[in-house]
Scaffold this active site. Structure first.
Site, PDB file in Angstrom:
ATOM      1  N   THR A 181     -13.873   4.120   7.340  1.00  0.00           N
ATOM      2  CA  THR A 181     -14.456   3.582   6.101  1.00  0.00           C
ATOM      3  C   THR A 181     -14.271   2.066   6.131  1.00  0.00           C
ATOM      4  O   THR A 181     -13.715   1.524   7.086  1.00  0.00           O
ATOM      5  CB  THR A 181     -13.727   4.115   4.834  1.00  0.00           C
ATOM      6  OG1 THR A 181     -12.390   3.570   4.826  1.00  0.00           O
ATOM      7  CG2 THR A 181     -13.657   5.621   4.787  1.00  0.00           C
ATOM      8  N   TYR A 225       0.838  -1.203   0.000  1.00  0.00           N
ATOM      9  CA  TYR A 225       0.000   0.000   0.000  1.00  0.00           C
ATOM     10  C   TYR A 225       0.878   1.260   0.000  1.00  0.00           C
ATOM     11  O   TYR A 225       0.665   2.182  -0.789  1.00  0.00           O
ATOM     12  CB  TYR A 225      -0.902  -0.035   1.234  1.00  0.00           C
ATOM     13  CG  TYR A 225      -1.854   1.122   1.351  1.00  0.00           C
ATOM     14  CD1 TYR A 225      -2.967   1.227   0.519  1.00  0.00           C
ATOM     15  CD2 TYR A 225      -1.663   2.121   2.314  1.00  0.00           C
ATOM     16  CE1 TYR A 225      -3.857   2.284   0.640  1.00  0.00           C
ATOM     17  CE2 TYR A 225      -2.542   3.173   2.445  1.00  0.00           C
ATOM     18  CZ  TYR A 225      -3.644   3.256   1.607  1.00  0.00           C
ATOM     19  OH  TYR A 225      -4.524   4.304   1.729  1.00  0.00           O
ATOM     20  N   LYS A 228       1.153   4.192  -2.943  1.00  0.00           N
ATOM     21  CA  LYS A 228       0.810   5.614  -2.788  1.00  0.00           C
ATOM     22  C   LYS A 228       2.030   6.494  -3.099  1.00  0.00           C
ATOM     23  O   LYS A 228       1.882   7.608  -3.612  1.00  0.00           O
ATOM     24  CB  LYS A 228       0.260   5.883  -1.385  1.00  0.00           C
ATOM     25  CG  LYS A 228      -1.093   5.208  -1.117  1.00  0.00           C
ATOM     26  CD  LYS A 228      -2.191   5.628  -2.084  1.00  0.00           C
ATOM     27  CE  LYS A 228      -3.557   5.093  -1.675  1.00  0.00           C
ATOM     28  NZ  LYS A 228      -4.647   5.452  -2.619  1.00  0.00           N
TER      29      LYS A 228
END
Ligand SMILES: NC(=O)c1ccc[n+]([C@@H]2O[C@H](COP(=O)([O-])OP(=O)(O)OC[C@H]3O[C@@H](n4cnc5c(N)ncnc54)[C@H](OP(=O)(O)O)[C@@H]3O)[C@@H](O)[C@H]2O)c1
Length: 249
Positions: free
Chosen positions: A200, A165, A169
């Site tokens: 979320t 991840y 990014k």
């Protein structure tokens, strides 16, 4: 429905930050918000939910799986036929695969959605973006992708284990800088934007996030609205966050 309005595409708009962003942007009567979704079923539920709140702006759905070139090209064709321009692109769709030592497959899955998707989508939409008045691209990144912060042993992200991840990014951030460099002379503004740590479904951790003090994803949506409204224009070409934050690359 969309004549004379600012045309805005938000990818991954059926949940989390994308959903709240679609709603916040649709609060302006002058905006038409296109919700890019990879599942039309989930998308229709999200669209119904937002329309029930009766925002003054308008909303529509677009089938768009950013990991699939056919889907990207079909979506671009439809945007061209329906609107002929795109004022704002919000590259929000993303996933988070968490092992410290990811497999090749996990690296691929992460990069397909978080890097190759926004890169190919943006490149495909450049003619529509440059044909618009707005000319804004917002790449939803993460502070976890900051190499400056991550290489600082005193910073909280230093030991964060989400290798794939974080790499994805960082790569997206470089895409923001290259896109800005290549297109700024045509009036295009590009930002990498960190939405903050918010509640979320990302990585299936809604409850864990809330327990760890994450804020509402409406705070991220408000910050994206600020960018769209021109409040962060002076920071185009940089990495920014909520609450007027500047984030080091
Ligand atoms: N939440 C945070 O604290 C946080 C912090 C920093 C950055 N971010 C970034 O914020 C963005 C939004 O994440 P979120 O937190 O709102 O998580 P989320 O609720 O899981 O939303 C992710 C969205 O992306 C969509 N998506 C995933 N893969 C896709 C694909 N191949 N094509 C199209 N859509 C796809 C998902 O659709 P489905 O429902 O179909 O899976 C979903 O709508 C991501 O880029 C994430 O990295 C979040």
């Amino acid at each position: 429905m969309a004549a004379g309005k600012q045309i805005i595409l938000v990818t991954g708009a059926n949940s989390g930050i994308g959903l709240d962003t679609a709603y916040y942007l649709a609060k302006a009567a002058s905006n038409h918000v296109i919700m890019g979704v990879r599942s039309l079923e989930k998308g229709q539920r999200a669209l119904d939910q937002l329309r029930a709140r009766k925002p003054p702006g308008t909303l529509s759905l677009l089938a768009l799986d950013v990991s699939n070139d056919e889907s990207i090209h079909a979506a671009a064709k439809k945007l061209e036929a329906d609107f002929g321009r795109l004022d704002v692109l919000v590259n929000n769709a993303g996933n988070q695969i968490q092992p410290r030592f990811p497999t090749r497959e996990q690296l691929r899955e992460t990069f397909e959605t978080n890097v190759y998707g926004p890169v190919i989508l943006t490149q495909t939409l450049i003619p529509l973006i440059t044909a618009s008045q707005g000319k804004k691209i917002i790449n939803v990144s993460s502070e976890l992708g900051s190499i400056t912060a991550g290489s600082n042993p005193d910073f909280y992200t230093h030991q964060n284990p989400f290798t794939a991840y974080r790499m994805s990014k960082a790569a997206l951030n470089m895409f923001s800088t290259t896109t800005y460099a290549h297109l700024k002379d045509q009036g295009v503004k590009v930002w990498s934007f960190c939405p903050g740590f918010v509640v979320t479904d990302l990585a299936g951790q809604r409850e864990g996030r809330a327990a760890m003090g994450a804020e509402s994803s409406e705070t991220s949506a408000q910050a994206i609205l600020d960018i769209v409204e021109g409040k962060r224009d002076a920071e185009a070409g940089t990495f920014i966050g909520r609450y007027d934050a500047q984030i080091p690359w």
